[in-house]
Write a protein that holds these residues in place. Structure first.
Motif, PDB file in Angstrom:
ATOM      1  N   GLN A  69       0.329   2.454   0.340  1.00 50.22           N
ATOM      2  CA  GLN A  69      -0.439   1.855   1.438  1.00 50.22           C
ATOM      3  C   GLN A  69       0.476   1.190   2.452  1.00 50.22           C
ATOM      4  O   GLN A  69       0.260   1.279   3.658  1.00 50.22           O
ATOM      5  CB  GLN A  69      -1.462   0.861   0.898  1.00 50.22           C
ATOM      6  CG  GLN A  69      -2.606   1.504   0.167  1.00 50.22           C
ATOM      7  CD  GLN A  69      -3.386   2.443   1.066  1.00 50.22           C
ATOM      8  OE1 GLN A  69      -3.705   2.137   2.203  1.00 50.22           O
ATOM      9  NE2 GLN A  69      -3.687   3.624   0.554  1.00 50.22           N
ATOM     10  N   GLU A  70       1.507   0.507   1.967  1.00 48.32           N
ATOM     11  CA  GLU A  70       2.454  -0.155   2.860  1.00 48.32           C
ATOM     12  C   GLU A  70       3.179   0.869   3.734  1.00 48.32           C
ATOM     13  O   GLU A  70       3.329   0.674   4.944  1.00 48.32           O
ATOM     14  CB  GLU A  70       3.466  -0.965   2.052  1.00 48.32           C
ATOM     15  CG  GLU A  70       4.442  -1.743   2.913  1.00 48.32           C
ATOM     16  CD  GLU A  70       5.414  -2.564   2.101  1.00 48.32           C
ATOM     17  OE1 GLU A  70       6.146  -3.350   2.722  1.00 48.32           O
ATOM     18  OE2 GLU A  70       5.456  -2.445   0.860  1.00 48.32           O
ATOM     19  N   GLU A  71       3.608   1.964   3.124  1.00 50.14           N
ATOM     20  CA  GLU A  71       4.282   3.013   3.890  1.00 50.14           C
ATOM     21  C   GLU A  71       3.345   3.623   4.924  1.00 50.14           C
ATOM     22  O   GLU A  71       3.752   3.876   6.064  1.00 50.14           O
ATOM     23  CB  GLU A  71       4.815   4.095   2.950  1.00 50.14           C
ATOM     24  CG  GLU A  71       5.984   3.633   2.111  1.00 50.14           C
ATOM     25  CD  GLU A  71       6.370   4.630   1.028  1.00 50.14           C
ATOM     26  OE1 GLU A  71       5.830   5.761   1.002  1.00 50.14           O
ATOM     27  OE2 GLU A  71       7.217   4.271   0.187  1.00 50.14           O
ATOM     28  N   GLY A  75       3.637   3.341   9.139  1.00 55.39           N
ATOM     29  CA  GLY A  75       3.689   4.547   9.948  1.00 55.39           C
ATOM     30  C   GLY A  75       2.688   4.569  11.101  1.00 55.39           C
ATOM     31  O   GLY A  75       2.698   5.479  11.914  1.00 55.39           O
ATOM     32  N   LEU A  76       1.821   3.566  11.155  1.00 55.37           N
ATOM     33  CA  LEU A  76       0.806   3.513  12.206  1.00 55.37           C
ATOM     34  C   LEU A  76       1.321   2.751  13.422  1.00 55.37           C
ATOM     35  O   LEU A  76       2.135   1.839  13.304  1.00 55.37           O
ATOM     36  CB  LEU A  76      -0.451   2.806  11.689  1.00 55.37           C
ATOM     37  CG  LEU A  76      -1.191   3.450  10.523  1.00 55.37           C
ATOM     38  CD1 LEU A  76      -2.345   2.559  10.090  1.00 55.37           C
ATOM     39  CD2 LEU A  76      -1.681   4.838  10.884  1.00 55.37           C
ATOM     40  N   ARG A  81      -3.322   0.585  13.875  1.00 51.58           N
ATOM     41  CA  ARG A  81      -3.544  -0.513  12.923  1.00 51.58           C
ATOM     42  C   ARG A  81      -4.790  -1.302  13.308  1.00 51.58           C
ATOM     43  O   ARG A  81      -5.620  -1.621  12.456  1.00 51.58           O
ATOM     44  CB  ARG A  81      -2.340  -1.439  12.877  1.00 51.58           C
ATOM     45  CG  ARG A  81      -1.137  -0.839  12.198  1.00 51.58           C
ATOM     46  CD  ARG A  81       0.027  -1.791  12.214  1.00 51.58           C
ATOM     47  NE  ARG A  81       1.203  -1.163  11.647  1.00 51.58           N
ATOM     48  CZ  ARG A  81       2.386  -1.717  11.618  1.00 51.58           C
ATOM     49  NH1 ARG A  81       2.576  -2.929  12.112  1.00 51.58           N
ATOM     50  NH2 ARG A  81       3.410  -1.079  11.081  1.00 51.58           N
ATOM     51  N   ALA A  82      -4.913  -1.619  14.584  1.00 50.37           N
ATOM     52  CA  ALA A  82      -6.084  -2.369  15.056  1.00 50.37           C
ATOM     53  C   ALA A  82      -7.358  -1.583  14.780  1.00 50.37           C
ATOM     54  O   ALA A  82      -8.375  -2.151  14.371  1.00 50.37           O
ATOM     55  CB  ALA A  82      -5.945  -2.691  16.544  1.00 50.37           C
ATOM     56  N   GLU A  83      -7.302  -0.272  14.993  1.00 45.57           N
ATOM     57  CA  GLU A  83      -8.471   0.572  14.722  1.00 45.57           C
ATOM     58  C   GLU A  83      -8.821   0.561  13.238  1.00 45.57           C
ATOM     59  O   GLU A  83     -10.001   0.478  12.871  1.00 45.57           O
ATOM     60  CB  GLU A  83      -8.194   2.005  15.181  1.00 45.57           C
ATOM     61  CG  GLU A  83      -9.371   2.933  14.998  1.00 45.57           C
ATOM     62  CD  GLU A  83      -9.077   4.350  15.470  1.00 45.57           C
ATOM     63  OE1 GLU A  83      -9.707   5.269  14.929  1.00 45.57           O
ATOM     64  OE2 GLU A  83      -8.237   4.525  16.363  1.00 45.57           O
TER      65      GLU A  83
END
Length: 101
Positions: A69-71, A75-76, A81-83
């Motif tokens: 999940q962190e990776e 990558g976003l 990320r906001a979406e």
């Protein structure tokens, strides 16, 4: 464990329901392993959620999932990320509405 205790553990009904669904999926995925039995015991109240934290199989599986999940998050783009945050908040709000008596 009662649903109220899962609510208490996660902080709210919607998060508890997401956690419950995740535990059900884990119980199915690991059905033929001791981890699956432990997760089923947590779902039925025979064991406490904290028991999972001391299980090495659960800890390893959780660590792998968190790294993945962190990776993915890294990558976003900031907009992506906001979406994702907005989608998550909307999902939890909708779930909370569904769970209201």
């Amino acid at each position: 464990m009662t649903e109220d205790r899962l609510d208490e553990f996660t902080g709210d009904r919607a998060s508890a329901e997401v956690f419950r669904r995740t535990l059900r999926a884990l119980a199915d995925e690991y059905a033929d392993r001791p981890l699956g039995a432990m997760v089923r015991d947590v779902l039925t109240g025979r064991r406490d959620v904290r028991d999972l934290a001391s299980d090495p199989d659960f800890a390893e599986m959780s660590a792998r999932g968190m790294r993945a999940q962190e990776e993915a998050w890294e990558g976003l783009t900031p907009d992506e990320r906001a979406e994702q945050v907005q989608r998550g908040e909307a999902y939890l709000a909708g779930l909370d509405d569904e769970l209201r008596p």
